[in-house]
Design an enzyme around this catalytic site. Structure first.
Site, mmCIF file in Angstrom:
data_model
loop_
_atom_site.group_PDB
_atom_site.id
_atom_site.type_symbol
_atom_site.label_atom_id
_atom_site.label_comp_id
_atom_site.label_asym_id
_atom_site.label_seq_id
_atom_site.Cartn_x
_atom_site.Cartn_y
_atom_site.Cartn_z
ATOM 1 N N GLU A 108 -11.921 8.039 -6.784
ATOM 2 C CA GLU A 108 -12.648 8.290 -5.554
ATOM 3 C C GLU A 108 -14.140 8.341 -5.806
ATOM 4 O O GLU A 108 -14.600 8.767 -6.872
ATOM 5 C CB GLU A 108 -12.160 9.592 -4.923
ATOM 6 C CG GLU A 108 -10.724 9.438 -4.457
ATOM 7 C CD GLU A 108 -10.184 10.673 -3.783
ATOM 8 O OE1 GLU A 108 -9.527 10.532 -2.748
ATOM 9 O OE2 GLU A 108 -10.403 11.774 -4.285
ATOM 10 N N CYS A 121 -21.617 10.293 -5.402
ATOM 11 C CA CYS A 121 -20.898 11.013 -6.445
ATOM 12 C C CYS A 121 -19.875 10.054 -7.052
ATOM 13 O O CYS A 121 -18.937 9.635 -6.372
ATOM 14 C CB CYS A 121 -20.224 12.211 -5.776
ATOM 15 S SG CYS A 121 -19.329 13.211 -6.907
ATOM 16 N N CYS A 128 -8.332 13.499 -15.001
ATOM 17 C CA CYS A 128 -9.135 14.255 -15.965
ATOM 18 C C CYS A 128 -8.198 15.131 -16.781
ATOM 19 O O CYS A 128 -7.328 15.798 -16.232
ATOM 20 C CB CYS A 128 -10.181 15.120 -15.271
ATOM 21 S SG CYS A 128 -11.266 15.957 -16.464
ATOM 22 N N CYS A 132 -9.292 22.198 -16.122
ATOM 23 C CA CYS A 132 -9.982 23.355 -15.538
ATOM 24 C C CYS A 132 -9.103 23.917 -14.411
ATOM 25 O O CYS A 132 -8.592 23.163 -13.576
ATOM 26 C CB CYS A 132 -11.352 22.961 -15.006
ATOM 27 S SG CYS A 132 -12.398 22.249 -16.297
ATOM 28 N N CYS A 135 -9.760 23.196 -10.451
ATOM 29 C CA CYS A 135 -10.136 21.835 -10.051
ATOM 30 C C CYS A 135 -8.921 21.007 -9.647
ATOM 31 O O CYS A 135 -7.939 20.922 -10.390
ATOM 32 C CB CYS A 135 -10.867 21.154 -11.209
ATOM 33 S SG CYS A 135 -11.249 19.430 -10.883
ATOM 34 N N GLY A 182 -13.154 13.123 -13.453
ATOM 35 C CA GLY A 182 -13.300 12.855 -14.882
ATOM 36 C C GLY A 182 -14.422 13.606 -15.554
ATOM 37 O O GLY A 182 -15.302 14.177 -14.916
ATOM 38 N N SER A 214 -22.899 15.376 -15.071
ATOM 39 C CA SER A 214 -22.365 16.739 -15.045
ATOM 40 C C SER A 214 -21.238 16.840 -16.072
ATOM 41 O O SER A 214 -20.341 15.997 -16.099
ATOM 42 C CB SER A 214 -21.817 17.053 -13.654
ATOM 43 O OG SER A 214 -21.133 18.295 -13.658
ATOM 44 N N SER A 236 -21.347 22.590 -16.151
ATOM 45 C CA SER A 236 -20.440 23.466 -15.406
ATOM 46 C C SER A 236 -20.203 24.718 -16.238
ATOM 47 O O SER A 236 -19.454 24.694 -17.214
ATOM 48 C CB SER A 236 -19.112 22.736 -15.165
ATOM 49 O OG SER A 236 -19.349 21.570 -14.398
ATOM 50 N N LEU A 237 -20.844 25.799 -15.848
ATOM 51 C CA LEU A 237 -20.787 27.024 -16.646
ATOM 52 C C LEU A 237 -19.675 27.941 -16.123
ATOM 53 O O LEU A 237 -18.761 28.301 -16.850
ATOM 54 C CB LEU A 237 -22.161 27.709 -16.592
ATOM 55 C CG LEU A 237 -22.463 28.724 -17.673
ATOM 56 C CD1 LEU A 237 -22.296 28.138 -19.060
ATOM 57 C CD2 LEU A 237 -23.873 29.273 -17.496
ATOM 58 N N HIS A 238 -19.821 28.376 -14.893
ATOM 59 C CA HIS A 238 -18.775 29.097 -14.154
ATOM 60 C C HIS A 238 -18.409 30.484 -14.666
ATOM 61 O O HIS A 238 -17.620 31.180 -14.031
ATOM 62 C CB HIS A 238 -17.486 28.270 -14.052
ATOM 63 C CG HIS A 238 -17.681 26.903 -13.470
ATOM 64 N ND1 HIS A 238 -18.596 26.621 -12.470
ATOM 65 C CD2 HIS A 238 -17.077 25.715 -13.747
ATOM 66 C CE1 HIS A 238 -18.539 25.339 -12.166
ATOM 67 N NE2 HIS A 238 -17.638 24.757 -12.915
ATOM 68 N N ASN A 313 -14.033 25.141 -3.408
ATOM 69 C CA ASN A 313 -13.353 24.295 -2.418
ATOM 70 C C ASN A 313 -11.859 24.360 -2.662
ATOM 71 O O ASN A 313 -11.398 23.993 -3.744
ATOM 72 C CB ASN A 313 -13.842 22.846 -2.520
ATOM 73 C CG ASN A 313 -15.292 22.725 -2.096
ATOM 74 O OD1 ASN A 313 -15.671 23.127 -1.011
ATOM 75 N ND2 ASN A 313 -16.129 22.194 -2.986
ATOM 76 N N CYS A 356 -16.553 19.046 -3.783
ATOM 77 C CA CYS A 356 -16.450 19.227 -5.224
ATOM 78 C C CYS A 356 -15.117 19.803 -5.605
ATOM 79 O O CYS A 356 -14.664 20.762 -5.031
ATOM 80 C CB CYS A 356 -17.482 20.223 -5.713
ATOM 81 S SG CYS A 356 -19.027 19.458 -5.927
HETATM 82 N N1 SAH Z 1 -16.060 16.873 -15.016
HETATM 83 C C1 SAH Z 1 -17.411 17.163 -14.757
HETATM 84 C C2 SAH Z 1 -17.927 16.552 -13.492
HETATM 85 C C3 SAH Z 1 -16.998 16.505 -12.314
HETATM 86 S S1 SAH Z 1 -16.649 18.000 -11.482
HETATM 87 C C4 SAH Z 1 -17.635 18.662 -14.726
HETATM 88 O O1 SAH Z 1 -16.664 19.392 -14.727
HETATM 89 O O2 SAH Z 1 -18.788 19.072 -14.752
HETATM 90 C C5 SAH Z 1 -18.135 18.356 -10.555
HETATM 91 C C6 SAH Z 1 -18.364 19.839 -10.303
HETATM 92 O O3 SAH Z 1 -17.394 20.358 -9.363
HETATM 93 C C7 SAH Z 1 -18.222 20.674 -11.564
HETATM 94 O O4 SAH Z 1 -19.233 21.649 -11.656
HETATM 95 C C8 SAH Z 1 -16.893 21.321 -11.342
HETATM 96 O O5 SAH Z 1 -16.759 22.503 -12.102
HETATM 97 C C9 SAH Z 1 -16.912 21.587 -9.865
HETATM 98 N N2 SAH Z 1 -15.608 21.887 -9.295
HETATM 99 C C10 SAH Z 1 -14.394 21.538 -9.769
HETATM 100 N N3 SAH Z 1 -13.425 22.008 -8.941
HETATM 101 C C11 SAH Z 1 -14.045 22.641 -7.934
HETATM 102 C C12 SAH Z 1 -13.588 23.298 -6.743
HETATM 103 N N4 SAH Z 1 -12.298 23.379 -6.458
HETATM 104 N N5 SAH Z 1 -14.511 23.829 -5.928
HETATM 105 C C13 SAH Z 1 -15.830 23.723 -6.202
HETATM 106 N N6 SAH Z 1 -16.321 23.094 -7.285
HETATM 107 C C14 SAH Z 1 -15.439 22.566 -8.146
HETATM 108 FE FE1 SF4 Z 2 -12.267 17.583 -15.229
HETATM 109 FE FE2 SF4 Z 2 -14.606 18.487 -14.263
HETATM 110 FE FE3 SF4 Z 2 -12.283 18.935 -12.938
HETATM 111 FE FE4 SF4 Z 2 -12.781 20.208 -15.249
HETATM 112 S S1 SF4 Z 2 -13.943 20.401 -13.317
HETATM 113 S S2 SF4 Z 2 -10.848 19.222 -14.673
HETATM 114 S S3 SF4 Z 2 -13.867 18.646 -16.401
HETATM 115 S S4 SF4 Z 2 -13.254 16.940 -13.306
#
Ligand code: SAH
Ligand code: SF4
Length: 383
Positions: A108, A121, A128, A132, A135, A182, A214, A236-238, A313, A356
């Site tokens: 996508e 984006c 992936c 995480c 995600c 990814g 990212s 992506s720190l979180h 999200n 996201c």
């Molecule tokens: N894989 C890379 C880039 C794609 S994800 C990464 O993880 O950085 C893009 C961003 O969306 C990242 O910061 C990721 O942590 C965040 N993300 C993933 N799942 C999410 C969700 N359910 N709600 C909000 N942000 C999310």
């Molecule tokens: Fe992959 Fe980024 Fe989603 Fe983590 S947040 S599973 S690295 S796409």
């Protein structure tokens, strides 16, 4: 994870009975192609312009190239775009395309229009493997029968921009973020080559500040990235500590904060005024307490930083809820009081599963209707 082999410098390395896709060649790739057929390297400039600026796919129409070269190119090369299988437009104008790749995988791509910019984006992998826990891309990958994760080629990444540009008004795409499906740094060569196509003045000519990679924190790849490009970096720190980050991003067990942060700092060191954008998804009762904001500020105090808080999200089966708005505001205030530039990302395209972390694509072997693991936009780092 399983991935395709890295692309070599010689474009014919990738020839497996099929022609070279010119959309996937950056300047160096074009030069190498031309030299391999006895042509002058300066023609790379003409080719880049034909393919990426004029977006001409018929070699015979490339009128400033000599006829024998046009014939040779048509024998050796092709210009292919991914097939657009679905286009969805959100109530807020966000557009999501489901793209079918030649091998049946799907990814996508999301376009987020804003007042002063338009952010595309792009995805870097089909699925992936990082797992995480918050995600949708990770959840969909785990659920897919075939569990195939593969790197996209440079052509498949650059093809996402071509697809968007073809369908949007001239100049609509001003920023590009690798925040689709990814982990970009697990597909370093193709992502770097695509970034070069995005920023090359003879191709798309975007400023390096407007292209953002990212990453979830692949520290060794980040160390390599420094020598390859200087596009913007979002990490992506979180979580402000390893214990929590281990739970949210399994990769943290391999590259914990004490390894990741120096690699991030080194990436921006000696670059012109630059800072890292830290992405921090707001998870209710998990990472959103005052104390965690204070720890976060302390963790980042010596690194030029901007923090982008992302409202979580939701997606079906998710184990988290988004923090309440008042909590997000309070968290942002604590960071700002400590001198950190902090923004809250506006969630866009949620109604089409385009926000996201919602992007799912449809993975090969998976039945039913796919949803995107998403990515996000609004308030994004670039530009
Ligand atoms: N894989 C890379 C880039 C794609 S994800 C990464 O993880 O950085 C893009 C961003 O969306 C990242 O910061 C990721 O942590 C965040 N993300 C993933 N799942 C999410 C969700 N359910 N709600 C909000 N942000 C999310
Ligand atoms: Fe992959 Fe980024 Fe989603 Fe983590 S947040 S599973 S690295 S796409």
């Amino acid at each position: 994870m399983r991935s395709v082999r890295a692309e070599g410098r010689n474009p014919f390395d990738r020839l497996s009975g099929s022609a070279v896709d010119l959309i996937g060649l950056d300047r160096a790739g074009m030069v190498s192609l031309l030299e391999s057929i006895g042509e002058k390297r300066f023609r790379a400039r003409q080719l880049l312009k034909w393919v990426h600026q004029r977006r001409i796919h018929d070699f015979q129409a490339m009128t400033d190239l000599a006829k024998p070269l046009r014939v040779r190119l048509s024998e050796l090369c092709r210009v292919d775009l991914p097939r657009v299988e679905a286009e969805e437009v959100s109530a807020d104008g966000t557009t999501k395309w489901l793209l079918r790749l030649a091998d049946g995988n799907a990814v996508e791509t999301v376009f987020i229009p804003e007042a002063k910019r338009g952010t595309l984006c792009v995805s870097s992998q089909a699925g992936c493997a990082m797992g995480c826990t918050f995600c949708a891309t990770a959840a969909a990958t785990t659920a897919a029968a075939a569990r195939v994760v593969r790197n996209l080629s440079t052509a498949e990444i650059a093809g996402q921009l071509h697809t968007a540009v073809q369908r949007l008004p001239e100049g609509a795409v001003t920023n590009i973020v690798f925040m689709g499906m990814g982990e970009p740094l697990l597909n370093l060569n193709a992502v770097v080559a695509a970034s070069r196509i995005f920023t090359d003045d003879d191709a798309f000519g975007l400023s390096k500040r407007r292209v953002t990679i990212s990453t979830s924190g692949v520290a060794p790849a980040l160390e390599r990235l420094r020598g390859l490009t200087d596009v913007s970096l979002a990490v992506s720190l979180h979580a402000p500590d390893n214990a929590l980050r281990d739970r949210l991003i399994p990769l943290n067990r391999k590259y914990p904060l004490e390894r990741l942060l120096p690699a991030c700092d080194a990436y921006i060191r000696d670059k012109h005024p630059r800072r890292i954008t830290w992405e921090y998804v707001m998870l209710d009762g998990v990472n959103d307490a005052d104390e965690q904001a204070r720890r976060l500020a302390k963790l980042l105090r010596n690194i030029p930083s901007k923090v982008n808080l992302i409202p979580f999200n939701p997606f079906p089966g998710a184990a988290f809820r988004c923090s309440p708005e008042s909590r997000i505001r309070r968290f942002a205030d604590i960071l700002a009081e400590r001198g950190l530039t902090t923004t809250v990302r506006s969630s866009r395209g949620g109604d089409i599963g385009g926000a996201c972390g919602q992007l799912v694509g449809r993975l090969q072997g998976e039945g039913g209707k796919g949803r995107c693991g998403e990515r996000d936009r609004g308030g994004i780092a670039a530009g």
